[in-house]
Design an enzyme around this catalytic site. Structure first.
Site, PDB file in Angstrom:
ATOM      1  N   LYS A 216      21.790  27.628  34.161  1.00  0.00           N
ATOM      2  CA  LYS A 216      21.050  27.274  32.953  1.00  0.00           C
ATOM      3  C   LYS A 216      20.390  25.910  33.115  1.00  0.00           C
ATOM      4  O   LYS A 216      20.896  25.064  33.855  1.00  0.00           O
ATOM      5  CB  LYS A 216      22.032  27.183  31.771  1.00  0.00           C
ATOM      6  CG  LYS A 216      22.572  28.506  31.290  1.00  0.00           C
ATOM      7  CD  LYS A 216      23.520  28.312  30.123  1.00  0.00           C
ATOM      8  CE  LYS A 216      24.089  29.626  29.638  1.00  0.00           C
ATOM      9  NZ  LYS A 216      23.102  30.508  29.008  1.00  0.00           N
TER      10      LYS A 216
ATOM     11  N   ARG B 130      28.557  40.244  28.739  1.00  0.00           N
ATOM     12  CA  ARG B 130      28.641  41.717  28.695  1.00  0.00           C
ATOM     13  C   ARG B 130      29.534  42.241  29.824  1.00  0.00           C
ATOM     14  O   ARG B 130      30.140  43.298  29.680  1.00  0.00           O
ATOM     15  CB  ARG B 130      27.230  42.330  28.731  1.00  0.00           C
ATOM     16  CG  ARG B 130      26.438  42.046  29.957  1.00  0.00           C
ATOM     17  CD  ARG B 130      24.944  42.233  29.749  1.00  0.00           C
ATOM     18  NE  ARG B 130      24.344  41.122  29.021  1.00  0.00           N
ATOM     19  CZ  ARG B 130      23.054  41.016  28.732  1.00  0.00           C
ATOM     20  NH1 ARG B 130      22.204  41.975  29.082  1.00  0.00           N
ATOM     21  NH2 ARG B 130      22.582  39.977  28.092  1.00  0.00           N
TER      22      ARG B 130
HETATM   23  N1  BES Z   1      26.263  32.459  26.402  1.00  0.00           N
HETATM   24  C1  BES Z   1      24.937  32.907  26.521  1.00  0.00           C
HETATM   25  C2  BES Z   1      24.274  33.244  25.191  1.00  0.00           C
HETATM   26  C3  BES Z   1      24.073  32.104  24.221  1.00  0.00           C
HETATM   27  C4  BES Z   1      22.830  31.525  24.086  1.00  0.00           C
HETATM   28  C5  BES Z   1      25.093  31.699  23.394  1.00  0.00           C
HETATM   29  C6  BES Z   1      22.639  30.525  23.165  1.00  0.00           C
HETATM   30  C7  BES Z   1      24.898  30.679  22.478  1.00  0.00           C
HETATM   31  C8  BES Z   1      23.668  30.098  22.351  1.00  0.00           C
HETATM   32  C9  BES Z   1      24.888  34.174  27.389  1.00  0.00           C
HETATM   33  O1  BES Z   1      25.896  34.322  28.320  1.00  0.00           O
HETATM   34  C10 BES Z   1      23.585  34.144  28.130  1.00  0.00           C
HETATM   35  O2  BES Z   1      23.386  33.235  28.866  1.00  0.00           O
HETATM   36  N2  BES Z   1      22.737  35.124  27.881  1.00  0.00           N
HETATM   37  C11 BES Z   1      21.467  35.183  28.508  1.00  0.00           C
HETATM   38  C12 BES Z   1      21.205  36.612  28.928  1.00  0.00           C
HETATM   39  C13 BES Z   1      19.991  36.781  29.808  1.00  0.00           C
HETATM   40  C14 BES Z   1      20.234  36.171  31.154  1.00  0.00           C
HETATM   41  C15 BES Z   1      19.714  38.263  29.948  1.00  0.00           C
HETATM   42  C16 BES Z   1      20.422  34.725  27.499  1.00  0.00           C
HETATM   43  O3  BES Z   1      20.552  35.020  26.314  1.00  0.00           O
HETATM   44  O4  BES Z   1      19.500  34.028  27.899  1.00  0.00           O
HETATM   45 ZN    ZN Z   2      25.463  33.342  30.201  1.00  0.00          ZN
END
Ligand code: BES
Ligand code: ZN
Ligand code: ZN
Length: 498
Positions: free
Chosen positions: A277, A351
């Site tokens: 990230k 997931r």
């Molecule tokens: N933990 C994150 C989702 C999240 C985003 C929680 C903002 C709280 C605040 C999750 O694991 C994630 O990173 N999801 C990705 C999925 C993508 C790579 C398909 C996302 O939402 O960007």
């Molecule tokens: Zn994630």
């Protein structure tokens, strides 16, 4: 904070502040407030005439040394429009009053219920509000927030015929608020303190305190159980994963009654893994275990409320780190169910851990499944930080969860999950892939992925990425974890019939 019921008349009760509320309209000082106004020699009427007391939502009118009472202050909180006022507003109002007064060094608050609303539900909402408002995430501060906290509070007004309702509401409100604060406390913990092992210890401690069965599975056991999806996320981290299972068994459960499985995502820190990230706001990813914390919070409450059904919380917990052994984009993993998964993006890890959690919940005999997860940024795009996204495979069960959320006063909104979305998670080399192909619908394709592991068991997925934590404090609540999901799922557990 101590919380009790006061049955003496409001004029007799000693406190730092007596609190009540007024509605917005032509006459904020209505018939119900006449008694109070008379004691004050018409002070409220004068304040209303000068428009210092209008009843506007969360307007605070503070009177020092009010005439004819033993309270040091009187606070009239604006309740807004009467037709928009529900238990949810009453809870927020009580929380805002608690925060307003504690920042003014008040030690004892007495909340006077209005004579036209002395129900058990109102006593519950006020009790919850006071305890939720009192909460601060100041565990690691040398000087506690504002140097102050409320030491005790009381509810007044519920006497005579309404006393039993007051006591019942107060008890339930306290149980639910303490459960929610337990979830918030876990959520706010930094990831260097709250690792999967520490989370498991906290669950075990709760089990001992409240007589719940707790099983914790370590990495060796997870390997034997073939939880390949959970283990794939954990392999990049020096901290080992855990699967936490908390079981409440009811003596009253009739044969054939539902078994509710609550599966909570507990990534104690989500760096994104190799699909790392950006640095901006990455510190918020300590909150990526708030789903798991919520399911533990539900168990905390139902250990006291004792519903008539069996409830199991299943909490897969790991960090998501980009270590030398981390999984890489393009890797294929075999989930516990036997399904093969192509990992396109290692940041779509929630997931993966939930897929094994959901499959295991079915193996345990759960007849109804709810998962709670900070799953996607896409749900925040769709619903902002206002509503939790609700997905599912069974219309009736979705409606049951939404009905529970309305009673609990947690905002939730139904999202679509048609079969067409299944096309978007097809992989060229495995059964499915962990992100959707094509553009858009990121929260929905995440839900479509989870559905693959739920079979024909009625299942609801709550995406709490936008509602699990506040990035700024509100008048009614501290910045940080909210404990969202606890109230809705406690209500569901208390009312679920097949
Ligand atoms: N933990 C994150 C989702 C999240 C985003 C929680 C903002 C709280 C605040 C999750 O694991 C994630 O990173 N999801 C990705 C999925 C993508 C790579 C398909 C996302 O939402 O960007
Ligand atoms: Zn994630
Ligand atoms: Zn995550």
């Amino acid at each position: 904070m101590e919380l009790t019921l006061e049955t003496r008349p409001f004029t007799q009760i000693e406190s730092g502040a007596l609190v009540t509320y007024a509605f917005e309209g032509d006459k904020p000082v209505d018939a119900v407030l006449t008694d109070l106004d008379r004691t004050l020699g018409g002070e409220l009427t004068r304040l209303a005439e000068s428009k210092e007391l209008t009843g506007k939502w969360l307007e605070m009118t503070l009177i020092h040394y009010p005439q004819g009472m033993k309270a040091e202050r009187l606070l009239i909180v604006g309740a807004g429009k009467r037709d928009k006022f529900t238990s949810a507003e009453l809870r927020k109002l009580a929380a805002a009053a608690a925060r307003y007064l504690k920042s003014r060094s008040v030690k004892r608050l007495v909340f006077l219920g209005r004579a036209d609303d002395l129900s058990a539900a109102s006593a519950e909402a006020i009790s919850e509000g006071l305890l939720l408002g009192e909460y601060e995430a100041d565990k690691y501060k040398s000087e506690k927030k504002n140097g102050t906290s409320l030491e005790s509070s009381a509810l007044a007004g519920w006497s005579g015929a309404s006393q039993a309702d007051g006591e019942r509401g107060l008890r339930r409100g306290r149980i639910i608020a303490e459960a929610q604060n337990f979830a918030r406390e876990l959520g706010n913990e930094p990831s260097n303190y709250l690792t999967p092992r520490v989370l498991a210890h906290r669950a075990e401690q709760m089990g001992r305190d409240f007589n719940l069965a707790v099983d914790v599975f370590d990495e060796k056991k997870l390997q034997e159980m073939k939880m390949g999806a959970l283990l794939s996320v954990a392999q990049g981290s020096a901290e080992p994963p855990r699967l936490i299972v908390v079981t409440y068994t009811s003596e009253k459960a009739a044969p054939g009654s539902p078994v509710l499985g609550l599966v909570g995502k507990a990534i104690t820190f989500d760096t994104g893994g190799i699909s790392i990230k950006p640095a901006n706001s990455m510190e918020e990813m300590k909150f990526d275990m708030c789903g798991g914390a919520a399911t533990l919070g539900v168990m905390h409450a139902i250990a006291h409320l004792k519903p008539g059904i069996k409830v199991v919380a299943i909490v897969p917990s790991t960090e998501n780190m980009p270590g030398g052994k981390a999984q890489k984009p393009g890797d294929v993993q075999i989930a516990m169910s036997g399904k093969s998964i192509e990992v396109i993006n290692t940041d779509a890890e929630g997931r993966l851990v939930l897929s094994d959690g959901l499959h295991y919940a079915r193996q345990l005999g759960c007849t109804h499944l709810v998962d709670v997860a900070t799953l996607t940024g896409a749900i925040v795009v769709a619903l902002a930080n206002v509503n939790t996204g609700v997905f599912g495979s069974d219309t009736k069960f979705i409606e049951q969860v939404l009905a529970a959320s309305r009673i609990a006063g947690e905002k939730m909104w139904p999202m679509p999950l048609d079969d067409d979305y299944r096309e978007m998670i097809k992989s060229a080399i495995a059964d499915i892939q962990n992100v959707g192909s094509g553009k858009g619908g990121g929260a929905i394709t995440a839900a479509a992925f989870l559905r693959e592991f739920t079979g024909d068991t009625p299942w609801v997925h709550l995406d709490i990425a936008g509602t699990a934590y506040l990035t700024e404090g509100k008048p009614w609540g501290a910045k940080g974890a909210t404990g969202v999901g606890v109230r809705t799922l406690v209500e569901l557990a208390m009312t679920l019939k097949s």
